[in-house]
Design a protein around this motif. Structure first.
Motif, PDB file in Angstrom:
ATOM      1  N   ALA A 139       0.769  -1.179   0.026  1.00 42.77           N
ATOM      2  CA  ALA A 139       0.106   0.109  -0.051  1.00 42.77           C
ATOM      3  C   ALA A 139       0.936   1.289  -0.044  1.00 42.77           C
ATOM      4  O   ALA A 139       0.535   2.308  -0.662  1.00 42.77           O
ATOM      5  CB  ALA A 139      -1.023   0.001   1.266  1.00 42.77           C
ATOM      6  N   ARG A 140       1.881   1.128   0.753  1.00 37.85           N
ATOM      7  CA  ARG A 140       2.723   2.416   0.646  1.00 37.85           C
ATOM      8  C   ARG A 140       3.532   2.533  -0.464  1.00 37.85           C
ATOM      9  O   ARG A 140       3.635   3.910  -0.849  1.00 37.85           O
ATOM     10  CB  ARG A 140       3.900   2.161   1.876  1.00 37.85           C
ATOM     11  N   ARG A 141       3.964   1.493  -1.237  1.00 34.91           N
ATOM     12  CA  ARG A 141       4.453   1.732  -2.750  1.00 34.91           C
ATOM     13  C   ARG A 141       3.510   2.395  -3.485  1.00 34.91           C
ATOM     14  O   ARG A 141       3.835   3.169  -4.505  1.00 34.91           O
ATOM     15  CB  ARG A 141       5.022   0.375  -3.135  1.00 34.91           C
ATOM     16  N   ARG A 142       2.114   1.713  -3.518  1.00 35.02           N
ATOM     17  CA  ARG A 142       0.935   2.529  -4.409  1.00 35.02           C
ATOM     18  C   ARG A 142       0.907   3.775  -4.196  1.00 35.02           C
ATOM     19  O   ARG A 142       0.428   4.422  -4.989  1.00 35.02           O
ATOM     20  CB  ARG A 142       0.148   1.426  -4.111  1.00 35.02           C
ATOM     21  N   SER A 143       0.567   4.176  -2.884  1.00 37.12           N
ATOM     22  CA  SER A 143       0.196   5.414  -2.185  1.00 37.12           C
ATOM     23  C   SER A 143       1.326   6.511  -2.298  1.00 37.12           C
ATOM     24  O   SER A 143       1.292   7.932  -2.454  1.00 37.12           O
ATOM     25  CB  SER A 143      -0.625   5.415  -1.220  1.00 37.12           C
ATOM     26  N   GLY A 144       2.532   5.963  -2.223  1.00 37.45           N
ATOM     27  CA  GLY A 144       3.758   7.062  -1.976  1.00 37.45           C
ATOM     28  C   GLY A 144       3.998   7.469  -0.415  1.00 37.45           C
ATOM     29  O   GLY A 144       4.645   8.321  -0.410  1.00 37.45           O
ATOM     30  N   ARG A 145       3.176   6.933   0.566  1.00 41.12           N
ATOM     31  CA  ARG A 145       3.224   7.375   1.854  1.00 41.12           C
ATOM     32  C   ARG A 145       4.626   6.892   2.453  1.00 41.12           C
ATOM     33  O   ARG A 145       5.184   5.876   2.089  1.00 41.12           O
ATOM     34  CB  ARG A 145       2.074   6.833   2.717  1.00 41.12           C
TER      35      ARG A 145
ATOM     36  N   PRO B 213      -1.911   8.424   9.138  1.00 35.90           N
ATOM     37  CA  PRO B 213      -2.467   9.269   8.174  1.00 35.90           C
ATOM     38  C   PRO B 213      -1.726  10.752   8.576  1.00 35.90           C
ATOM     39  O   PRO B 213      -1.713  11.200   9.648  1.00 35.90           O
ATOM     40  CB  PRO B 213      -4.033   9.378   8.453  1.00 35.90           C
TER      41      PRO B 213
ATOM     42  N   SER C 269      -4.593  15.001   5.995  1.00 37.45           N
ATOM     43  CA  SER C 269      -5.871  14.284   5.348  1.00 37.45           C
ATOM     44  C   SER C 269      -6.685  13.791   6.861  1.00 37.45           C
ATOM     45  O   SER C 269      -7.823  13.548   6.539  1.00 37.45           O
ATOM     46  CB  SER C 269      -5.165  12.901   4.900  1.00 37.45           C
TER      47      SER C 269
END
Length: 625
Positions: free
Chosen positions: A562-568, A574, A578
């Motif tokens: 999820a981090r790689r996909r969202s760039g977090r 959060p 956000s």
């Protein structure tokens, strides 16, 4: 028809002049909240509980006589080990049962109910137009307004966790000020506090851990009373209503309420939670009778003058709550515990969190015994208080006893050293053994509502934690502060249970050897049965750790994707932007939010605004004594 809080305040008969309404028919469903509250101490006065306690007491005494009978002595080494360990367990059991039998005492007298009846001024509420906002109702004691500060202590917990607690704190009935005490020095937490209408305090250092955090805030918050809430304990709206009236007694230092948990989702959390249940339902109420109920660090309301009298919260121990209580009792203050759930929080869910929590509590308890012995003639305590604090200080010795008893069967299997004269029959041994242990299980069954095997498991495998705690107290070893629910690097549970794994391997090997030596015997030896039981218990704990480790790896993998996909850059947490955007959206959507509007403008104190600290003047908080 929905009845508002103001309507209930006006229409509910006063407790000091209550007349139970007579039902007009089988379908008369009057508001149950208009009737007197259910007697929380009824279970403690149950004849069944008294009978079980009396039988268990006789069983304990019979077991002790059996062990000490010279005719039953075995080899010296294992016999001394058994006598030492069982003596600790027997003494703790007798003192615990004595306390539980005292738990029918109800601290709510006429003065409490009278003060509760006069806690709010109805004409003033009407004059101020505050009928629909209980957070604006002034609190009165002795017909004088009092001020209350609600202190939410934080140190690295997630934003969602903190927000739930702060939102509930702001919404408490009765005029109060909510303060977020952030030892994590997080700008995101500051922004969340501002959004929810709370004041924010951070300090430049972390000296004194949680107690130091509270003392620092008390240099700024000047209310007559203050509430301490951990960041993961969500208070119910009636917290102040049910506690502040007790302070009509000018000698009351604090009112403590139980730690009730809402996250009993796995073996660790259930075991840790159930371990505290008997303490909060029966042991703490029993301490009321002896004026020995102690603070457990959260869900507590303090009188400011009492804490000032001892120079602030005690900061020289990780169990600052028990130490503070002890100092208050020595100064002659009275403390009150009520078994009413007024806040719900989180119990440890992982091996790491459980280990760190128990290590902190046990170290604090042993420190009391070694540094401030309650039995010392220098302590200005009553005899009852001395005994109760001695039970608290020595409680975790009972957690070390399983270590000694684990080593007894291997002595017989490998060296043929027996603790007891084995010429007695199985039936005789079981009769006396059951008189102690089976009846203790019966007590647990009655008080918890059923047999909680998770409690037995954790109690049996926690001996490395308590042994280390005793060593820490003896050597003065410092340990880092840890809070339940804090976020940080994910570690394997096996990093915190190496001794248990080694003992499991040793006992498994010993069981194999014992089976081999006893092969062909018609009846297995007591030592082998004892050793196999210990092996199974430790094995269940190891299996639990494997499951936790596997679940942790899966969660970490999903978070990484999820981090790689969202760039977090901060998984699971959060950003303040956000989070606040979501809060603002929720606040404007009545169908999806219970977020109350701030009752006043948020007041912020940054690092440069509050950098001074009060000078410094356990728990076993929650340990089942």
């Amino acid at each position: 028809m929905v009845v508002s809080e103001f309507d209930r305040l006006v229409l509910t008969p006063r407790r000091t002049q209550h007349v139970r309404p007579v039902a007009s028919g089988p379908h008369d469903r009057r508001d149950e909240r208009s009737a007197p509250p259910r007697d929380e101490n009824s279970a403690a006065r149950s004849p069944s509980l008294v009978l079980i306690m009396l039988c268990a007491t006789l069983g304990v005494i019979a077991y002790a006589v059996f062990l000490l009978d010279p005719a039953h002595r075995g080899d010296a080494l294992p016999y001394v080990m058994v006598i030492t360990a069982e003596s600790v367990l027997v003494v703790q059991a007798l003192l615990a049962m004595w306390t539980v039998l005292s738990s029918g005492y109800d601290p709510r007298g006429f003065s409490f109910h009278h003060a509760k009846d006069r806690l709010f001024d109805v004409p003033e509420i009407v004059r101020d137009g505050a009928e629909d906002d209980p957070t604006r109702w002034n609190l009165y004691l002795h017909d004088r307004p009092v001020t209350v500060d609600v202190l939410v202590t934080t140190y690295g917990e997630g934003l969602d966790t903190i927000a739930r607690t702060v939102r509930a704190a702001v919404a408490l009935r009765g005029t109060h000020r909510t303060w977020v005490l952030d030892d994590g020095r997080s700008d995101d937490v500051r922004d969340v506090a501002a959004q929810l209408g709370a004041r924010y305090v951070r300090r430049l250092s972390s000296n004194g851990a949680k107690a130091g955090n509270v003392n620092h805030a008390l240099a700024i918050a000047k209310g007559d009373f203050f509430v301490i809430l951990d960041a993961d304990f969500v208070a119910k709206p009636e917290l102040l209503v049910e506690t502040v009236p007790f302070f009509v007694g000018d000698d009351v230092a604090f009112v403590q309420t139980p730690q009730t948990y809402g996250n009993l989702d796995n073996l660790i959390s259930r075991g840790a939670g159930y371990m505290q249940a008997v303490f909060y339902r029966f042991v703490q109420p029993g301490r009321n009778r002896f004026n020995a109920a102690f603070c457990v660090g959260t869900n507590v309301v303090f009188r400011r003058a009492a804490v000032d009298d001892i120079g602030g919260m005690h900061t020289d121990s990780k169990s600052e709550d028990v130490w503070t209580s002890l100092l208050l009792h020595e100064r002659g203050w009275r403390t009150i515990y009520i078994p009413t759930t007024l806040a719900v929080g989180d119990t440890p869910e992982t091996v790491e969190a459980y280990t760190k929590q128990q290590l902190r509590w046990a170290t604090g308890g042993f420190e009391i015994l070694l540094q401030h012995n309650p039995l010392s003639p220098r302590r200005t305590l009553t005899l009852d208080q001395r005994l109760q604090y001695t039970v608290t200080a020595t409680h975790y010795l009972a957690g070390i006893a399983p270590l000694v008893l684990l080593l007894v069967p291997p002595l017989q299997i490998y060296l043929d050293l027996t603790p007891m004269d084995l010429t007695i029959s199985w039936g005789t041994w079981l009769l006396y053994y059951a008189g102690f242990y089976v009846l203790q299980i019966a007590i647990a069954f009655f008080t918890l509502g059923s047999f909680r095997w998770e409690v037995l498991l954790l109690a049996s495998v926690s001996f490395p934690i308590y042994t280390k705690a005793l060593w820490n107290a003896l050597t003065g070893t410092e340990q880092a502060w840890h809070v339940t629910g804090s976020t940080g690097k994910v570690t394997s549970p096996f990093s915190y249970m190496i001794p248990q794994v080694l003992f499991f391997a040793f006992l498994l090997l010993t069981s194999v050897v014992g089976i081999g030596k006893g092969w062909g015997d018609p009846v297995p030896s007591l030592a082998l049965a004892w050793n196999v039981t210990n092996t199974v218990i430790l094995g269940a704990f190891v299996v639990t750790a494997f499951r936790e480790s596997r679940a942790t790896r899966r969660t970490a993998a999903r978070a990484s994707i999820a981090r790689r996909r969202s760039g977090r850059t901060t998984p699971g947490l959060p950003s303040a932007r956000s989070f606040l955007a979501g809060s603002r959206q929720a606040r404007h959507d009545p169908a999806s939010s219970s977020l109350p509007a701030a009752s006043s403008a948020a007041h912020h104190l940054g690092a440069g605004d509050a950098s001074s600290s009060l000078p410094a003047s356990l728990p076993s908080a929650g340990g089942v004594a």
